[in-house]
Write a protein that holds these residues in place. Structure first.
Motif, PDB file in Angstrom:
ATOM      1  N   ILE A 172      46.972  33.753  37.547  1.00  0.00           N
ATOM      2  CA  ILE A 172      45.816  34.480  37.645  1.00  0.00           C
ATOM      3  C   ILE A 172      45.221  34.945  36.224  1.00  0.00           C
ATOM      4  O   ILE A 172      44.127  34.853  36.346  1.00  0.00           O
ATOM      5  N   GLY A 173      46.215  34.337  34.955  1.00  0.00           N
ATOM      6  CA  GLY A 173      45.710  34.656  33.825  1.00  0.00           C
ATOM      7  C   GLY A 173      44.398  33.371  33.809  1.00  0.00           C
ATOM      8  O   GLY A 173      43.570  33.690  32.942  1.00  0.00           O
ATOM      9  N   ASP A 174      44.781  32.302  34.080  1.00  0.00           N
ATOM     10  CA  ASP A 174      43.949  31.384  34.135  1.00  0.00           C
ATOM     11  C   ASP A 174      42.424  31.315  34.706  1.00  0.00           C
ATOM     12  O   ASP A 174      41.428  30.984  34.544  1.00  0.00           O
ATOM     13  N   ALA A 175      43.006  31.477  36.496  1.00  0.00           N
ATOM     14  CA  ALA A 175      41.781  32.005  37.239  1.00  0.00           C
ATOM     15  C   ALA A 175      40.972  33.187  36.264  1.00  0.00           C
ATOM     16  O   ALA A 175      39.699  32.599  36.357  1.00  0.00           O
ATOM     17  N   ILE A 176      41.039  34.209  35.750  1.00  0.00           N
ATOM     18  CA  ILE A 176      40.425  34.802  35.549  1.00  0.00           C
ATOM     19  C   ILE A 176      39.758  34.254  33.991  1.00  0.00           C
ATOM     20  O   ILE A 176      38.762  34.356  33.636  1.00  0.00           O
ATOM     21  N   ALA A 177      40.238  32.823  33.476  1.00  0.00           N
ATOM     22  CA  ALA A 177      40.204  32.260  32.356  1.00  0.00           C
ATOM     23  C   ALA A 177      38.623  31.757  32.339  1.00  0.00           C
ATOM     24  O   ALA A 177      36.981  31.268  31.880  1.00  0.00           O
TER      25      ALA A 177
END
Length: 339
Positions: free
Chosen positions: A177-182
């Motif tokens: 999820i964090g990478d998707a936001i980034a």
């Protein structure tokens, strides 16, 4: 249609006649007339009066035509096409869709038949994208890692087609999820500050990736980008098992607290979708929170045509100069016939 952008330039058309009327003729020089005894013979050699009148007439006509064409070029003729609407106040919306292995879970029903989470998400997201007229829409897909599937674009149909081609486990089985936001922020931060939105949909908890979801959300908050998070998956239900009827929770892995915190940090909202109707209502709610621009700007494409009359004027002037030079060249280099 063809129009003139500077029609007032045609007021210059009578300028040569006005100047001829008001300005004094050029001084022809001092002294009396020169009497030439053989004037009659000279006149016959150079052509009669009719020829001189004819020559003056075509020179006048050529000069008038050149002047008319030049004034026409100054008036800026152009072809103006039909009106084309352009968005005046559209938003930049990036959609991040989870493709982890759990999105293949068949805990949704469409028309009384079991359906995977991803297929239902596709249908709901497709309708949402179609409704965002005037907005730029982009698409990020993620599981083990996140990648940009479609950059921000007005071509909503292209984004819908790319979303339709997405498959579960395309880049792994876990959830980053964090990478998707980034990845989404990397595209959104390049856009104007107003109207930047990320819609993130997942059915699990972040268990992969280089950036933590909350850390990515804090970065989004600094950039002024709102994030709407959607947790998808059926709620607790009773199912038949070999040992009898038992209660199960297909969405036990869903990390609602993190999704809620992401939305709160960025000024967005968290939504929970447990069935098809619920997911459709979520997208309708986001539509109300982020309305599309209602006013549009209409422009008419223009194609400049001034170079046609300007080029024709130059061509006529060159031909006139060439024709006027020919008699002088012939006079300077007479052709002698052999006896």
């Amino acid at each position: 249609m063809i129009t003139f952008l500077w029609p007032f330039a045609f007021l210059l058309l009578p300028l040569p006649f006005v100047l001829r009327y008001f300005l004094k003729p050029a001084d022809k020089g001092l002294g009396g007339a020169l009497k030439v005894p053989f004037f009659a013979s000279l006149s016959r050699d150079l052509g009669g009066r009719a020829d001189r009148i004819s020559t003056s007439w075509w020179k006048f006509s050529a000069a008038s035509l050149v002047w008319l064409l030049m004034v026409t070029a100054v008036a800026r003729p152009a072809y103006v096409g039909p009106e084309v609407p352009l968005p005046a106040d559209g938003r930049d919306i990036m959609m991040a869709i989870d493709l982890s292995g759990s999105m293949a879970e068949q805990d949704f029903a469409v028309g009384g038949r079991p359906s995977t989470r991803l297929s239902v998400v596709k249908d709901a997201a497709d309708a949402f994208i179609e409704s965002r007229k005037g907005d730029r829409v982009g698409l990020v897909l993620f599981s083990d890692r996140a990648y940009l599937q479609a950059p921000l674009t007005f071509d909503r149909q292209a984004v819908r087609d790319l979303l339709d081609q997405a498959e579960v486990g395309l880049t792994g089985q876990k959830t980053a999820i964090g990478d998707a936001i980034a990845v989404s922020l990397k595209r959104l931060k390049e856009r104007p500050a107003e109207g930047r939105v990320l819609v993130l949909l997942t059915d699990g908890a972040s268990n992969e990736g280089k950036m933590a979801p909350v850390q990515a959300a804090e970065l989004a908050a600094k950039l002024g980008i709102r994030i709407y998070t959607i947790g998808v998956g059926a709620g607790p239900m009773a199912i038949n098992t070999p040992v009898g009827r038992q209660m199960v929770n297909p969405s036990a892995d869903l990390d609602e607290s993190t999704l809620r915190k992401i939305a709160e940090l960025t000024g967005g909202q968290y939504f929970r979708a447990t069935d098809v109707n619920g997911l459709a209502q979520v997208y309708r709610a986001i539509d109300k929170l982020e309305p599309t621009g209602t006013d549009s700007v209409h422009v008419r494409p223009e194609v400049a045509l001034y170079f046609w009359p300007a080029g024709l004027a130059l061509l006529i002037a060159a031909l006139a100069a060439l024709i006027a030079t020919v008699p002088t060249l012939i006079a300077q280099h007479p052709v002698h016939k052999e006896a």
